[in-house]
Design a protein around this motif. Structure first.
Motif, PDB file in Angstrom:
ATOM      1  N   LEU A 122       0.757  -1.400  -0.093  1.00 37.00           N
ATOM      2  CA  LEU A 122       0.003  -0.037   0.081  1.00 37.00           C
ATOM      3  C   LEU A 122       1.029   1.410   0.108  1.00 37.00           C
ATOM      4  O   LEU A 122       0.375   2.194  -0.573  1.00 37.00           O
ATOM      5  CB  LEU A 122      -0.957  -0.034   1.268  1.00 37.00           C
ATOM      6  CG  LEU A 122      -2.008  -1.036   0.918  1.00 37.00           C
ATOM      7  CD1 LEU A 122      -2.897  -0.758   2.063  1.00 37.00           C
ATOM      8  CD2 LEU A 122      -2.773  -0.786  -0.228  1.00 37.00           C
ATOM      9  N   SER A 123       1.907   1.271   0.701  1.00 34.47           N
ATOM     10  CA  SER A 123       2.758   2.415   0.543  1.00 34.47           C
ATOM     11  C   SER A 123       3.495   2.332  -1.001  1.00 34.47           C
ATOM     12  O   SER A 123       3.470   3.662  -1.465  1.00 34.47           O
ATOM     13  CB  SER A 123       4.074   2.168   1.591  1.00 34.47           C
ATOM     14  OG  SER A 123       3.776   2.021   2.752  1.00 34.47           O
ATOM     15  N   MET A 124       3.699   1.736  -1.595  1.00 30.34           N
ATOM     16  CA  MET A 124       4.108   1.522  -3.067  1.00 30.34           C
ATOM     17  C   MET A 124       2.884   2.203  -3.910  1.00 30.34           C
ATOM     18  O   MET A 124       2.803   2.884  -5.010  1.00 30.34           O
ATOM     19  CB  MET A 124       4.242   0.245  -3.613  1.00 30.34           C
ATOM     20  CG  MET A 124       5.896  -0.342  -3.056  1.00 30.34           C
ATOM     21  SD  MET A 124       5.811  -2.114  -3.400  1.00 30.34           S
ATOM     22  CE  MET A 124       5.648  -2.054  -5.083  1.00 30.34           C
ATOM     23  N   ALA A 125       1.743   1.768  -3.509  1.00 27.88           N
ATOM     24  CA  ALA A 125       0.713   2.074  -4.289  1.00 27.88           C
ATOM     25  C   ALA A 125       0.280   3.617  -3.972  1.00 27.88           C
ATOM     26  O   ALA A 125      -0.220   4.410  -4.924  1.00 27.88           O
ATOM     27  CB  ALA A 125      -0.830   1.284  -3.984  1.00 27.88           C
ATOM     28  N   TRP A 126       0.573   4.083  -3.015  1.00 30.63           N
ATOM     29  CA  TRP A 126       0.223   5.553  -2.494  1.00 30.63           C
ATOM     30  C   TRP A 126       1.071   6.426  -3.103  1.00 30.63           C
ATOM     31  O   TRP A 126       1.066   7.568  -3.888  1.00 30.63           O
ATOM     32  CB  TRP A 126       0.572   5.720  -0.878  1.00 30.63           C
ATOM     33  CG  TRP A 126       0.243   7.296  -0.565  1.00 30.63           C
ATOM     34  CD1 TRP A 126      -1.176   7.731  -0.433  1.00 30.63           C
ATOM     35  CD2 TRP A 126       1.079   8.142  -0.525  1.00 30.63           C
ATOM     36  NE1 TRP A 126      -0.640   8.897   0.056  1.00 30.63           N
ATOM     37  CE2 TRP A 126       0.377   9.374  -0.205  1.00 30.63           C
ATOM     38  CE3 TRP A 126       2.456   8.115  -0.480  1.00 30.63           C
ATOM     39  CZ2 TRP A 126       1.284  10.424   0.262  1.00 30.63           C
ATOM     40  CZ3 TRP A 126       3.328   9.417  -0.203  1.00 30.63           C
ATOM     41  CH2 TRP A 126       2.564  10.362   0.183  1.00 30.63           C
ATOM     42  N   ILE A 127       2.568   5.787  -3.362  1.00 27.39           N
ATOM     43  CA  ILE A 127       3.445   6.676  -4.137  1.00 27.39           C
ATOM     44  C   ILE A 127       3.071   6.804  -5.425  1.00 27.39           C
ATOM     45  O   ILE A 127       3.219   7.532  -6.236  1.00 27.39           O
ATOM     46  CB  ILE A 127       4.935   6.054  -4.045  1.00 27.39           C
ATOM     47  CG1 ILE A 127       5.648   6.114  -2.508  1.00 27.39           C
ATOM     48  CG2 ILE A 127       6.090   6.653  -4.893  1.00 27.39           C
ATOM     49  CD1 ILE A 127       6.678   5.190  -2.132  1.00 27.39           C
ATOM     50  N   GLY A 128       2.483   5.639  -6.058  1.00 31.78           N
ATOM     51  CA  GLY A 128       2.069   5.666  -7.397  1.00 31.78           C
ATOM     52  C   GLY A 128       0.996   6.786  -7.476  1.00 31.78           C
ATOM     53  O   GLY A 128       0.842   7.200  -8.669  1.00 31.78           O
ATOM     54  N   ASP A 129      -0.032   6.969  -6.466  1.00 31.80           N
ATOM     55  CA  ASP A 129      -0.773   7.925  -6.671  1.00 31.80           C
ATOM     56  C   ASP A 129      -0.338   9.332  -6.645  1.00 31.80           C
ATOM     57  O   ASP A 129      -0.989  10.437  -7.326  1.00 31.80           O
ATOM     58  CB  ASP A 129      -1.885   7.889  -5.454  1.00 31.80           C
ATOM     59  CG  ASP A 129      -2.847   6.690  -5.553  1.00 31.80           C
ATOM     60  OD1 ASP A 129      -2.926   6.061  -6.562  1.00 31.80           O
ATOM     61  OD2 ASP A 129      -3.439   6.184  -4.230  1.00 31.80           O
ATOM     62  N   VAL A 130       0.585   9.630  -6.011  1.00 32.66           N
ATOM     63  CA  VAL A 130       0.954  11.114  -5.755  1.00 32.66           C
ATOM     64  C   VAL A 130       2.274  11.431  -6.601  1.00 32.66           C
ATOM     65  O   VAL A 130       2.541  12.690  -6.675  1.00 32.66           O
ATOM     66  CB  VAL A 130       1.326  11.354  -4.318  1.00 32.66           C
ATOM     67  CG1 VAL A 130       0.126  11.274  -3.505  1.00 32.66           C
ATOM     68  CG2 VAL A 130       2.370  10.611  -3.789  1.00 32.66           C
ATOM     69  N   VAL A 131       3.070  10.426  -7.085  1.00 30.92           N
ATOM     70  CA  VAL A 131       4.338  10.898  -7.786  1.00 30.92           C
ATOM     71  C   VAL A 131       3.953  10.433  -9.256  1.00 30.92           C
ATOM     72  O   VAL A 131       3.835   9.250  -9.546  1.00 30.92           O
ATOM     73  CB  VAL A 131       5.330   9.920  -7.142  1.00 30.92           C
ATOM     74  CG1 VAL A 131       6.816  10.250  -8.104  1.00 30.92           C
ATOM     75  CG2 VAL A 131       5.745  10.306  -5.908  1.00 30.92           C
ATOM     76  N   PRO A 132       4.336  11.552 -10.097  1.00 30.52           N
ATOM     77  CA  PRO A 132       4.212  11.181 -11.666  1.00 30.52           C
ATOM     78  C   PRO A 132       5.183   9.912 -12.087  1.00 30.52           C
ATOM     79  O   PRO A 132       6.155   9.702 -11.507  1.00 30.52           O
ATOM     80  CB  PRO A 132       4.597  12.464 -12.359  1.00 30.52           C
ATOM     81  CG  PRO A 132       4.477  13.381 -10.907  1.00 30.52           C
ATOM     82  CD  PRO A 132       4.601  12.755  -9.835  1.00 30.52           C
ATOM     83  N   TYR A 133       4.692   9.216 -13.152  1.00 32.76           N
ATOM     84  CA  TYR A 133       5.233   8.042 -13.518  1.00 32.76           C
ATOM     85  C   TYR A 133       6.641   8.309 -13.984  1.00 32.76           C
ATOM     86  O   TYR A 133       7.680   7.355 -13.621  1.00 32.76           O
ATOM     87  CB  TYR A 133       4.513   7.573 -14.969  1.00 32.76           C
ATOM     88  CG  TYR A 133       5.165   6.129 -15.218  1.00 32.76           C
ATOM     89  CD1 TYR A 133       4.654   5.013 -14.418  1.00 32.76           C
ATOM     90  CD2 TYR A 133       5.937   5.829 -16.177  1.00 32.76           C
ATOM     91  CE1 TYR A 133       5.111   3.791 -15.001  1.00 32.76           C
ATOM     92  CE2 TYR A 133       6.442   4.861 -16.680  1.00 32.76           C
ATOM     93  CZ  TYR A 133       6.099   3.891 -15.666  1.00 32.76           C
ATOM     94  OH  TYR A 133       6.668   2.357 -16.155  1.00 32.76           O
ATOM     95  N   ALA A 134       7.112   9.669 -14.516  1.00 27.55           N
ATOM     96  CA  ALA A 134       8.400   9.888 -15.009  1.00 27.55           C
ATOM     97  C   ALA A 134       9.194   9.714 -14.112  1.00 27.55           C
ATOM     98  O   ALA A 134      10.505   9.613 -13.884  1.00 27.55           O
ATOM     99  CB  ALA A 134       8.329  11.088 -16.078  1.00 27.55           C
TER     100      ALA A 134
END
Length: 408
Positions: A122-134
């Protein structure tokens, strides 16, 4: 949206550091019992094999509950669920320290395995939510430092406690780490803007919603590709890796404690990738990272299996960690993007497939090492990992072309 904007001006680096602290405690807790089994057997008056039930209980609960927390994170907010998981894991760790029997310790370890299963995916998923893919791969790599160091620390702490402290002592320390992480995460969670606390509303019974979310993830061809490859990656790496210490001990006469320290070198290789991931991403791109990661993994396992001296195996374990995190982190980044609307469920499915692949690999290894020998089993694992990396690089190229994104 930039990471700073998504977190309402709060430092992404500081937020990820707190999440990494939770990941550190989770990873350390997961591996804590491995070197303590002889001490637990003596304390509870049983055999080492019977004492291993505490490891099995943790592993099974950790793997199964990966699938529960993804939908919960989507429904109630990933950051909030991580904070609660750290808090409840504190109780689990205290329960371990206070266990009067092996049976109650196994139950407490299963409880802790279940609650800690939420923290890393879930920490990884949250980072995926807030940090742009690039920008995401270096950020995920920095987050993984907590997991990498936690795994090595857990093994070391369990062994140190078995030799010099009581078996209860490390659980008390882990409880302190979980409680500190939960308090810091709850304090920060209240300051996050709505964009960083978003939830996915759904109607109907919880079990139907959970089934629906995973069905949506599995309906995507790219998600099926990533999940299949990470299962095979876990099987081909951790099957052979589970027998590295025994192989080095038997082949070169190295002591078990020295052979076991190779786990630390594996972690150092991963730490090197985490520290230089930004440069590596810019220089090699995702497809290059996948290819090089597989090549390093294959070379390392072949070296460990057939090296003429233990020094070669020591260097190979370090390179093995570097190669693994180079490939696995690239898979992880794609896991955070393979189903953006169901990111919690997607990353939890990714973690569960990886964990199940590890279990399958270790089970297969128990048969293969006695049948074809550890060296050949490691060679097969290396060739399998090279195949995974090349297949993933080719699939990633096709995915980028289909999405009209320039290929790395």
């Amino acid at each position: 949206m930039s990471g700073a904007a998504a977190t309402g001006g709060l430092s992404v680096g500081r937020t990820v550091l707190l999440l990494a602290a939770g990941a550190f405690a989770s990873a350390a807790s997961l591996r804590l019992c491995d070197p303590m089994l002889p001490a637990l057997a003596r304390h509870f008056g049983t055999t080492t094999g019977q004492a291993a039930v505490v490891v099995t209980a943790t592993s099974v609960a950790y793997g199964v509950f990966q699938l529960l927390f993804g939908p919960l994170g989507d429904r109630f907010g990933k950051f909030r669920v991580v904070a609660w998981a750290c808090l409840v894991s504190t109780l689990g760790a205290l329960g371990c320290a206070l266990s009067p029997s092996l049976e109650t310790l196994a139950v407490a370890r299963a409880f802790t395995g279940a609650t800690t299963a939420a923290i890393i995916p879930l920490s990884m998923a949250w980072i995926g939510d807030v940090v742009p893919y690039a920008e995401r791969q270096p950020v995920l790599a920095r987050f993984l430092i907590g997991q990498i160091v936690g795994l090595s620390t857990g093994v070391w702490l369990g062994g140190f406690a078995a030799d010099h402290l009581s078996w209860q002592a490390p659980y008390l320390l882990i409880a302190l780490l979980f409680s500190g992480a939960s308090l810091a995460l709850f304090a920060l969670q209240r300051r996050l803007p709505a964009a960083a606390r978003r939830t996915v509303r759904a109607e109907g019974p919880a079990w139907k919603r959970t089934r629906s979310e995973f069905a949506q993830v599995l309906s995507l061809p790219w998600a099926r590709t990533v999940l299949s490859l990470v299962f095979i990656e876990g099987m081909c790496l951790y099957g052979p890796f589970a027998f590295v210490a025994t192989h080095v001990h038997q082949r070169f006469g190295l002591s078990l404690s020295s052979a076991g320290s190779l786990v630390m070198l594996f972690g150092l290789g991963g730490l090197l990738f985490a520290l230089f991931s930004g440069r590596m991403v810019r220089r090699l791109g995702e497809t290059g990272l996948a290819r090089w990661g597989g090549a390093l993994l294959c070379l390392s396992l072949l070296t460990i299996g057939f090296a003429p001296g233990w020094g070669w195996a020591t260097l190979a374990c370090f390179v093995l960690g570097l190669g693994f995190y180079t490939l696995h982190n690239t898979l992880q980044v794609n896991a955070t993007q393979m189903a953006p609307e169901r990111r919690g469920a997607a990353v939890s499915a990714f973690a569960a497939c990886f964990f199940l692949g590890q279990s399958a690999g270790v089970t297969l290894g128990g048969w293969a090492v006695g049948t074809i020998g550890a060296s050949r089993f490691m060679a097969l694992g290396g060739l399998g990992l090279l195949t995974v990396s090349l297949t993933f690089a080719a699939a990633l190229g096709r995915q980028r072309r289909a999405a009209a994104v320039p290929v790395d």
